[in-house]
Motif scaffolding. Sequence first.
Motif, PDB file in Angstrom:
ATOM      1  N   MET A 171       0.833  -1.203   0.000  1.00 22.83           N
ATOM      2  CA  MET A 171       0.000   0.000   0.000  1.00 22.83           C
ATOM      3  C   MET A 171       0.872   1.258   0.000  1.00 22.83           C
ATOM      4  O   MET A 171       0.596   2.235  -0.700  1.00 22.83           O
ATOM      5  CB  MET A 171      -0.910  -0.006   1.243  1.00 22.83           C
ATOM      6  CG  MET A 171      -1.874  -1.172   1.293  1.00 22.83           C
ATOM      7  SD  MET A 171      -3.157  -0.972   0.060  1.00 22.83           S
ATOM      8  CE  MET A 171      -3.829  -2.608  -0.017  1.00 22.83           C
ATOM      9  N   TRP A 172       1.953   1.194   0.783  1.00 25.25           N
ATOM     10  CA  TRP A 172       2.866   2.350   0.934  1.00 25.25           C
ATOM     11  C   TRP A 172       3.566   2.663  -0.387  1.00 25.25           C
ATOM     12  O   TRP A 172       3.766   3.832  -0.731  1.00 25.25           O
ATOM     13  CB  TRP A 172       3.887   2.017   2.031  1.00 25.25           C
ATOM     14  CG  TRP A 172       5.020   2.950   2.226  1.00 25.25           C
ATOM     15  CD1 TRP A 172       5.045   4.085   3.005  1.00 25.25           C
ATOM     16  CD2 TRP A 172       6.326   2.831   1.657  1.00 25.25           C
ATOM     17  NE1 TRP A 172       6.280   4.684   2.936  1.00 25.25           N
ATOM     18  CE2 TRP A 172       7.096   3.929   2.116  1.00 25.25           C
ATOM     19  CE3 TRP A 172       6.938   1.908   0.793  1.00 25.25           C
ATOM     20  CZ2 TRP A 172       8.436   4.113   1.759  1.00 25.25           C
ATOM     21  CZ3 TRP A 172       8.265   2.093   0.438  1.00 25.25           C
ATOM     22  CH2 TRP A 172       8.993   3.186   0.908  1.00 25.25           C
ATOM     23  N   ALA A 173       3.937   1.618  -1.145  1.00 26.74           N
ATOM     24  CA  ALA A 173       4.756   1.807  -2.351  1.00 26.74           C
ATOM     25  C   ALA A 173       3.995   2.568  -3.426  1.00 26.74           C
ATOM     26  O   ALA A 173       4.591   3.251  -4.255  1.00 26.74           O
ATOM     27  CB  ALA A 173       5.219   0.453  -2.889  1.00 26.74           C
ATOM     28  N   ASP A 174       2.645   2.468  -3.432  1.00 27.12           N
ATOM     29  CA  ASP A 174       1.849   3.230  -4.399  1.00 27.12           C
ATOM     30  C   ASP A 174       0.483   3.528  -3.775  1.00 27.12           C
ATOM     31  O   ASP A 174      -0.524   2.910  -4.131  1.00 27.12           O
ATOM     32  CB  ASP A 174       1.678   2.446  -5.712  1.00 27.12           C
ATOM     33  CG  ASP A 174       1.191   3.365  -6.840  1.00 27.12           C
ATOM     34  OD1 ASP A 174       1.366   2.997  -8.026  1.00 27.12           O
ATOM     35  OD2 ASP A 174       0.643   4.444  -6.521  1.00 27.12           O
ATOM     36  N   PRO A 175       0.431   4.465  -2.831  1.00 27.34           N
ATOM     37  CA  PRO A 175      -0.809   4.709  -2.080  1.00 27.34           C
ATOM     38  C   PRO A 175      -1.970   5.188  -2.952  1.00 27.34           C
ATOM     39  O   PRO A 175      -3.114   4.793  -2.732  1.00 27.34           O
ATOM     40  CB  PRO A 175      -0.419   5.778  -1.055  1.00 27.34           C
ATOM     41  CG  PRO A 175       0.980   6.161  -1.314  1.00 27.34           C
ATOM     42  CD  PRO A 175       1.535   5.321  -2.382  1.00 27.34           C
ATOM     43  N   GLU A 176      -1.662   6.021  -3.954  1.00 31.78           N
ATOM     44  CA  GLU A 176      -2.735   6.492  -4.849  1.00 31.78           C
ATOM     45  C   GLU A 176      -3.355   5.310  -5.606  1.00 31.78           C
ATOM     46  O   GLU A 176      -4.571   5.231  -5.780  1.00 31.78           O
ATOM     47  CB  GLU A 176      -2.180   7.522  -5.844  1.00 31.78           C
ATOM     48  CG  GLU A 176      -1.869   8.891  -5.229  1.00 31.78           C
ATOM     49  CD  GLU A 176      -0.567   8.916  -4.420  1.00 31.78           C
ATOM     50  OE1 GLU A 176      -0.360   9.890  -3.670  1.00 31.78           O
ATOM     51  OE2 GLU A 176       0.243   7.946  -4.503  1.00 31.78           O
ATOM     52  N   ALA A 177      -2.515   4.383  -6.034  1.00 31.68           N
ATOM     53  CA  ALA A 177      -3.037   3.206  -6.761  1.00 31.68           C
ATOM     54  C   ALA A 177      -3.888   2.349  -5.840  1.00 31.68           C
ATOM     55  O   ALA A 177      -4.941   1.835  -6.228  1.00 31.68           O
ATOM     56  CB  ALA A 177      -1.881   2.386  -7.331  1.00 31.68           C
ATOM     57  N   ALA A 178      -3.446   2.208  -4.602  1.00 31.95           N
ATOM     58  CA  ALA A 178      -4.201   1.395  -3.630  1.00 31.95           C
ATOM     59  C   ALA A 178      -5.579   2.002  -3.396  1.00 31.95           C
ATOM     60  O   ALA A 178      -6.590   1.298  -3.357  1.00 31.95           O
ATOM     61  CB  ALA A 178      -3.421   1.312  -2.324  1.00 31.95           C
ATOM     62  N   GLN A 179      -5.623   3.322  -3.302  1.00 31.42           N
ATOM     63  CA  GLN A 179      -6.909   4.001  -3.068  1.00 31.42           C
ATOM     64  C   GLN A 179      -7.822   3.802  -4.274  1.00 31.42           C
ATOM     65  O   GLN A 179      -9.020   3.550  -4.129  1.00 31.42           O
ATOM     66  CB  GLN A 179      -6.670   5.487  -2.790  1.00 31.42           C
ATOM     67  CG  GLN A 179      -7.914   6.293  -2.445  1.00 31.42           C
ATOM     68  CD  GLN A 179      -8.724   5.726  -1.265  1.00 31.42           C
ATOM     69  OE1 GLN A 179      -8.188   5.074  -0.373  1.00 31.42           O
ATOM     70  NE2 GLN A 179     -10.012   5.947  -1.287  1.00 31.42           N
ATOM     71  N   VAL A 180      -7.276   3.849  -5.481  1.00 28.98           N
ATOM     72  CA  VAL A 180      -8.077   3.608  -6.692  1.00 28.98           C
ATOM     73  C   VAL A 180      -8.648   2.190  -6.654  1.00 28.98           C
ATOM     74  O   VAL A 180      -9.839   1.971  -6.893  1.00 28.98           O
ATOM     75  CB  VAL A 180      -7.233   3.804  -7.973  1.00 28.98           C
ATOM     76  CG1 VAL A 180      -7.955   3.243  -9.212  1.00 28.98           C
ATOM     77  CG2 VAL A 180      -6.897   5.280  -8.167  1.00 28.98           C
ATOM     78  N   ALA A 181      -7.813   1.221  -6.305  1.00 28.26           N
ATOM     79  CA  ALA A 181      -8.274  -0.185  -6.308  1.00 28.26           C
ATOM     80  C   ALA A 181      -9.359  -0.411  -5.270  1.00 28.26           C
ATOM     81  O   ALA A 181     -10.365  -1.076  -5.529  1.00 28.26           O
ATOM     82  CB  ALA A 181      -7.088  -1.114  -6.052  1.00 28.26           C
ATOM     83  N   LEU A 182      -9.171   0.183  -4.074  1.00 27.86           N
ATOM     84  CA  LEU A 182     -10.169  -0.026  -3.006  1.00 27.86           C
ATOM     85  C   LEU A 182     -11.436   0.763  -3.277  1.00 27.86           C
ATOM     86  O   LEU A 182     -12.509   0.425  -2.802  1.00 27.86           O
ATOM     87  CB  LEU A 182      -9.572   0.356  -1.649  1.00 27.86           C
ATOM     88  CG  LEU A 182      -8.630  -0.691  -1.042  1.00 27.86           C
ATOM     89  CD1 LEU A 182      -7.952  -0.137   0.198  1.00 27.86           C
ATOM     90  CD2 LEU A 182      -9.391  -1.975  -0.695  1.00 27.86           C
ATOM     91  N   GLY A 183     -11.323   1.831  -4.082  1.00 25.67           N
ATOM     92  CA  GLY A 183     -12.494   2.670  -4.354  1.00 25.67           C
ATOM     93  C   GLY A 183     -13.255   2.235  -5.596  1.00 25.67           C
ATOM     94  O   GLY A 183     -14.362   2.691  -5.844  1.00 25.67           O
ATOM     95  N   ALA A 184     -12.661   1.326  -6.398  1.00 26.33           N
ATOM     96  CA  ALA A 184     -13.331   0.887  -7.635  1.00 26.33           C
ATOM     97  C   ALA A 184     -14.501  -0.020  -7.277  1.00 26.33           C
ATOM     98  O   ALA A 184     -14.567  -0.562  -6.184  1.00 26.33           O
ATOM     99  CB  ALA A 184     -12.335   0.144  -8.524  1.00 26.33           C
ATOM    100  N   GLY A 185     -15.411  -0.244  -8.206  1.00 24.24           N
ATOM    101  CA  GLY A 185     -16.644  -0.959  -7.878  1.00 24.24           C
ATOM    102  C   GLY A 185     -16.562  -2.471  -7.989  1.00 24.24           C
ATOM    103  O   GLY A 185     -17.501  -3.111  -8.462  1.00 24.24           O
TER     104      GLY A 185
END
Length: 315
Positions: A171-185
């Motif tokens: 999660m730390w290595a790419d936090p923006e990507a993690a947020q996109v993945a967790l926020g996708a439907g």
Amino acid sequence: PRKVILDVDTGTDDAVAIMFAALHPEIDLLGVTTVRGNVDLAHTTDNTLRVLDHIDRGDIPVFPGLAGPIARDDLPGERNFGTDTADDPHGTTLPLPPASTAPQDTGAVEFLVESLRATTEPITLVPVGPLSNIATALNVNPALVDAVDEIVIMGGGDAVCNVTAAAEFNMWADPEAAQVALGAGFAHRTLVPLDATHRALVTRQTCTDLRALQTPAGTAAADVVERRIDAYRAVITGSDAAPVHDVVCTAHLVAPDLLTTRPRYVAVETTGTRTTGRTVVDNRPNSTRPANAHMAVDADANRLTDLLHRTFTRS
Ligand code: BDR
Ligand code: CA
């Protein structure tokens, strides 16, 4: 068998996850996408090719992906795994012979987008590295979530962290990507954090038993897990076991009883001075936030060990 795409940053525990997915009869591993994480993209890709070739599954295609995070110039800071030394850089190249195979010309993002567009049955996504490839594919085509029956993410930590006092590495290595993945439907999001993987430790005895199988997979698994146990032992005196985070995700695919999960709302910190990459888990019983993940809170070590034995007798 379940159709699966594995996204990896091979690394030692990724290697065990790849062998498990490639060898288990209930998993149809369509392809493996690689990303920068434990080590740089060239090495995560080369290590992935070595693992598949080693177990004679060089037929499974490998698609190189992103060489870094989606919204930053580099990792958010220096890596320092502290006491979780099992996740320290274990050397950039795995202790396996050079691969006789090469990566695909098609990139990871194109493979993900095209596979999910064209598939006639659901595909399970299993990212066990930073989520840079997954987030980029979602940005290209958000509708790809409709072809995914379950996404199983290795990442995050609530009480257990590693790369910083507040965060887990993927999660730390790419936090923006993690947020996109967790926020996708995605319809079904399973999050396997350190809190769960640290409860399914693999012991040195298991490594001895796997080596005794005298199969390429058993021997390679024993080699990389012993490397992790030695790293742990160097810091935690007397420790004779280590977590093998990523294989908990692939084992979950064929053993619904492996994990104990709870519905949770999970968000990823992207701007904290000290907390960037932290998975902020809403454990409040009266939380009004709708859960966006089935978060594993426990994993059965004996069941995992049994699955490793059964799967690595093949190859
Ligand atoms: C995760 O980061 C890497 O060290 C491992 O491969 C695993 O995917 C654990 O935090
Ligand atoms: Ca990994």
